[in-house]
Write a protein that holds these residues in place. Sequence first.
Motif, PDB file in Angstrom:
ATOM      1  N   GLU A  11       0.841  -1.194   0.000  1.00 25.86           N
ATOM      2  CA  GLU A  11       0.000   0.000   0.000  1.00 25.86           C
ATOM      3  C   GLU A  11       0.879   1.249   0.000  1.00 25.86           C
ATOM      4  OE1 GLU A  11      -3.654   1.844   2.668  1.00 25.86           O
ATOM      5  OE2 GLU A  11      -2.007   0.829   3.687  1.00 25.86           O
ATOM      6  N   ALA A  12       1.940   1.237   0.811  1.00 33.13           N
ATOM      7  CA  ALA A  12       2.826   2.390   0.919  1.00 33.13           C
ATOM      8  C   ALA A  12       3.542   2.693  -0.391  1.00 33.13           C
ATOM      9  CB  ALA A  12       3.845   2.167   2.028  1.00 33.13           C
ATOM     10  N   ALA A  13       3.683   1.685  -1.268  1.00 34.05           N
ATOM     11  CA  ALA A  13       4.326   1.915  -2.557  1.00 34.05           C
ATOM     12  C   ALA A  13       3.628   3.018  -3.336  1.00 34.05           C
ATOM     13  CB  ALA A  13       4.339   0.623  -3.373  1.00 34.05           C
ATOM     14  N   ALA A  14       2.308   3.079  -3.261  1.00 32.20           N
ATOM     15  CA  ALA A  14       1.541   4.065  -4.021  1.00 32.20           C
ATOM     16  C   ALA A  14       0.876   5.118  -3.134  1.00 32.20           C
ATOM     17  CB  ALA A  14       0.467   3.369  -4.864  1.00 32.20           C
ATOM     18  N   VAL A  15       0.884   4.897  -1.828  1.00 28.24           N
ATOM     19  CA  VAL A  15       0.265   5.841  -0.883  1.00 28.24           C
ATOM     20  C   VAL A  15       1.326   6.205   0.149  1.00 28.24           C
ATOM     21  CG1 VAL A  15      -1.714   6.276   0.615  1.00 28.24           C
ATOM     22  CG2 VAL A  15      -1.915   4.622  -1.252  1.00 28.24           C
ATOM     23  N   PRO A  16       2.234   7.117  -0.185  1.00 28.12           N
ATOM     24  CA  PRO A  16       3.427   7.342   0.637  1.00 28.12           C
ATOM     25  C   PRO A  16       3.156   7.826   2.051  1.00 28.12           C
ATOM     26  CG  PRO A  16       3.232   9.009  -1.081  1.00 28.12           C
ATOM     27  CD  PRO A  16       2.227   7.955  -1.397  1.00 28.12           C
ATOM     28  N   GLU A  17       1.998   8.423   2.297  1.00 26.24           N
ATOM     29  CA  GLU A  17       1.731   8.899   3.652  1.00 26.24           C
ATOM     30  C   GLU A  17       1.581   7.760   4.655  1.00 26.24           C
ATOM     31  OE1 GLU A  17      -2.289   9.454   1.398  1.00 26.24           O
ATOM     32  OE2 GLU A  17      -0.135   9.552   0.959  1.00 26.24           O
ATOM     33  N   THR A  18       1.483   6.510   4.162  1.00 25.71           N
ATOM     34  CA  THR A  18       1.384   5.373   5.077  1.00 25.71           C
ATOM     35  C   THR A  18       2.748   4.795   5.458  1.00 25.71           C
ATOM     36  OG1 THR A  18       1.161   3.741   3.287  1.00 25.71           O
ATOM     37  CG2 THR A  18      -0.863   4.774   4.094  1.00 25.71           C
ATOM     38  N   GLY A 172      -5.127   9.131  -8.927  1.00 27.38           N
ATOM     39  CA  GLY A 172      -5.731   8.231  -9.892  1.00 27.38           C
ATOM     40  C   GLY A 172      -4.664   7.473 -10.659  1.00 27.38           C
ATOM     41  N   ALA A 173      -5.106   6.452 -11.399  1.00 26.34           N
ATOM     42  CA  ALA A 173      -4.171   5.572 -12.089  1.00 26.34           C
ATOM     43  C   ALA A 173      -3.354   6.324 -13.138  1.00 26.34           C
ATOM     44  CB  ALA A 173      -4.932   4.421 -12.738  1.00 26.34           C
ATOM     45  N   THR A 174      -3.998   7.143 -13.931  1.00 19.37           N
ATOM     46  CA  THR A 174      -3.290   7.863 -14.991  1.00 19.37           C
ATOM     47  C   THR A 174      -2.228   8.783 -14.410  1.00 19.37           C
ATOM     48  OG1 THR A 174      -5.258   7.780 -16.408  1.00 19.37           O
ATOM     49  CG2 THR A 174      -3.566   9.408 -16.963  1.00 19.37           C
ATOM     50  N   GLU A 175      -2.598   9.527 -13.360  1.00 22.76           N
ATOM     51  CA  GLU A 175      -1.636  10.431 -12.723  1.00 22.76           C
ATOM     52  C   GLU A 175      -0.467   9.650 -12.135  1.00 22.76           C
ATOM     53  OE1 GLU A 175      -1.338  13.665  -9.051  1.00 22.76           O
ATOM     54  OE2 GLU A 175      -3.219  12.583  -9.432  1.00 22.76           O
ATOM     55  N   ALA A 176      -0.770   8.513 -11.512  1.00 21.43           N
ATOM     56  CA  ALA A 176       0.289   7.707 -10.898  1.00 21.43           C
ATOM     57  C   ALA A 176       1.283   7.222 -11.947  1.00 21.43           C
ATOM     58  CB  ALA A 176      -0.312   6.518 -10.155  1.00 21.43           C
ATOM     59  N   ARG A 262      -2.510  -3.057  -3.007  1.00 22.33           N
ATOM     60  CA  ARG A 262      -3.170  -3.445  -1.777  1.00 22.33           C
ATOM     61  C   ARG A 262      -3.811  -2.242  -1.090  1.00 22.33           C
ATOM     62  NH1 ARG A 262      -2.713  -7.699  -3.914  1.00 22.33           N
ATOM     63  NH2 ARG A 262      -1.715  -9.589  -3.098  1.00 22.33           N
ATOM     64  N   ARG A 263      -4.912  -2.499  -0.416  1.00 21.51           N
ATOM     65  CA  ARG A 263      -5.589  -1.517   0.431  1.00 21.51           C
ATOM     66  C   ARG A 263      -5.869  -0.234  -0.348  1.00 21.51           C
ATOM     67  NH1 ARG A 263      -4.449  -2.734   6.252  1.00 21.51           N
ATOM     68  NH2 ARG A 263      -4.250  -0.495   6.569  1.00 21.51           N
ATOM     69  N   ALA A 264      -5.423   0.934   0.154  1.00 15.93           N
ATOM     70  CA  ALA A 264      -5.730   2.202  -0.502  1.00 15.93           C
ATOM     71  C   ALA A 264      -5.095   2.306  -1.880  1.00 15.93           C
ATOM     72  CB  ALA A 264      -5.270   3.367   0.378  1.00 15.93           C
ATOM     73  N   ALA A 265      -3.956   1.626  -2.100  1.00 13.98           N
ATOM     74  CA  ALA A 265      -3.336   1.636  -3.426  1.00 13.98           C
ATOM     75  C   ALA A 265      -4.257   0.991  -4.450  1.00 13.98           C
ATOM     76  CB  ALA A 265      -1.994   0.901  -3.382  1.00 13.98           C
ATOM     77  N   HIS A 266      -4.998  -0.015  -4.018  1.00 11.34           N
ATOM     78  CA  HIS A 266      -5.954  -0.679  -4.921  1.00 11.34           C
ATOM     79  C   HIS A 266      -7.054   0.295  -5.323  1.00 11.34           C
ATOM     80  CE1 HIS A 266      -9.300  -3.370  -6.061  1.00 11.34           C
ATOM     81  NE2 HIS A 266      -8.342  -4.173  -6.461  1.00 11.34           N
ATOM     82  N   GLN A 271      -9.985  -1.160 -11.002  1.00 13.82           N
ATOM     83  CA  GLN A 271     -10.180  -2.581 -11.292  1.00 13.82           C
ATOM     84  C   GLN A 271      -8.887  -3.387 -11.302  1.00 13.82           C
ATOM     85  OE1 GLN A 271     -12.207  -2.770 -15.067  1.00 13.82           O
ATOM     86  NE2 GLN A 271     -13.559  -1.071 -14.540  1.00 13.82           N
ATOM     87  N   ALA A 272      -7.750  -2.729 -11.223  1.00 15.74           N
ATOM     88  CA  ALA A 272      -6.478  -3.435 -11.354  1.00 15.74           C
ATOM     89  C   ALA A 272      -6.079  -4.131 -10.057  1.00 15.74           C
ATOM     90  CB  ALA A 272      -5.388  -2.462 -11.772  1.00 15.74           C
ATOM     91  N   GLU A 273      -5.299  -5.215 -10.215  1.00 12.97           N
ATOM     92  CA  GLU A 273      -4.764  -5.954  -9.072  1.00 12.97           C
ATOM     93  C   GLU A 273      -3.248  -5.811  -8.962  1.00 12.97           C
ATOM     94  OE1 GLU A 273      -6.404  -7.587  -6.778  1.00 12.97           O
ATOM     95  OE2 GLU A 273      -8.382  -7.232  -7.665  1.00 12.97           O
ATOM     96  N   PHE A 274      -2.590  -5.451 -10.078  1.00 12.99           N
ATOM     97  CA  PHE A 274      -1.138  -5.335 -10.094  1.00 12.99           C
ATOM     98  C   PHE A 274      -0.725  -4.092 -10.867  1.00 12.99           C
ATOM     99  CE2 PHE A 274      -1.536  -9.914  -9.424  1.00 12.99           C
ATOM    100  CZ  PHE A 274      -0.549 -10.160  -8.474  1.00 12.99           C
ATOM    101  N   LEU A 275       0.435  -3.586 -10.501  1.00 13.11           N
ATOM    102  CA  LEU A 275       1.091  -2.559 -11.298  1.00 13.11           C
ATOM    103  C   LEU A 275       2.345  -3.186 -11.888  1.00 13.11           C
ATOM    104  CD1 LEU A 275       0.887   0.409 -12.110  1.00 13.11           C
ATOM    105  CD2 LEU A 275       2.378   0.952 -10.185  1.00 13.11           C
TER     106      LEU A 275
END
Length: 363
Positions: A11-18, A172-176, A262-266, A271-275
Amino acid sequence: MDNELLDRIYEAAAVPETWPDVLAELAGMVHSRHMGLMSLDIDRRVSFVATEAYRQVGADYAANTERYDNPRPRRALGSGHAGFFSDLELSSQAELDRDIIYRELLYPNGLRHTAGTAIAVPTSDILVFDIARAGAPGPFTREEMETLDTYRPHLARAALLAHRLGLRAATGATEALQLVGLPGAALTASGRVVVANRLFEELGPRVSAGAFDHVQIANRAAHEALKQALATTTGPVHTARSIPIPAAGGEPALIAHLVPLRRAAHDIFAQAEFLLVLTAVVAPEAPLTEMLHGLFDLTPAEARVARALASGLSVEEIALRHAISRETVRTQLKGVMAKTATTRQSELVRLLAGARPLPETGS
């Protein structure tokens, strides 16, 4: 391993505040409250995130990287062991007492002992997980380092993505995918591309969205490795993988990092499960052998064999040097090849070619 903690790491991979909460839990495993994640680029620019107790020390270090040269990450990378080290495994106590980082940063803040791990990534940047604690209960032990080592491959993948995002949150996914700045695509569990950035589209035909928008890798072994990784998504988060894609047609080798959402990153990727994020390996700047250790879940014995092969030793010479049987070396070699999706020893050696340790510039 604690699967809930693994979910939070990804989750922290995409949601750095965690990250601070994740780092606090990891630090607690080794009786500490002080832990940080730092990324250092080739120009010594530092980005960092840390637990509350360690934030000021991290900020002071980041503001003075030219003054605070730290030889321990280079020594860790050059050791051939992909894992966490205590400071006393890399430096003597007398050396630490002379070290400006200890004298000006750690000791004045009541901290006596440190530990950490350095992770070299394909873009030549260095990621460092750093831990510190006060005098009690004494120096970090090898057993504590081995506890953290079980999480290290997952920390490596999550930190790589967080580093590429610049430790910034995406809405969002595009921004990420734009922030990542590397070829990337969000995938369903079956491998269907939900969204991809322009850099991913430019990789075709080596990597592309093929029939029914399912991701296709032209290299057969790499494609099979990706399929196997996606097929195990019903299990725990341990299925995260890094998959090598050999150089072809004058284009450099790639490493495909399959990072579970995972979690908030999802939530960010719907709809995605993996990056799926791809990085180019540019030798000799990238310390490739060390990078492979960290990203391919190699055991210490497998890492030793990979490093020896990269230096030009044969199976017989490796066995003689380490006083083990040739059969043992071959078993370890099979493990390395399975984890790096290579089918022949010559192919593995080519993948390892160009590796070199980081230069020692300080003491």
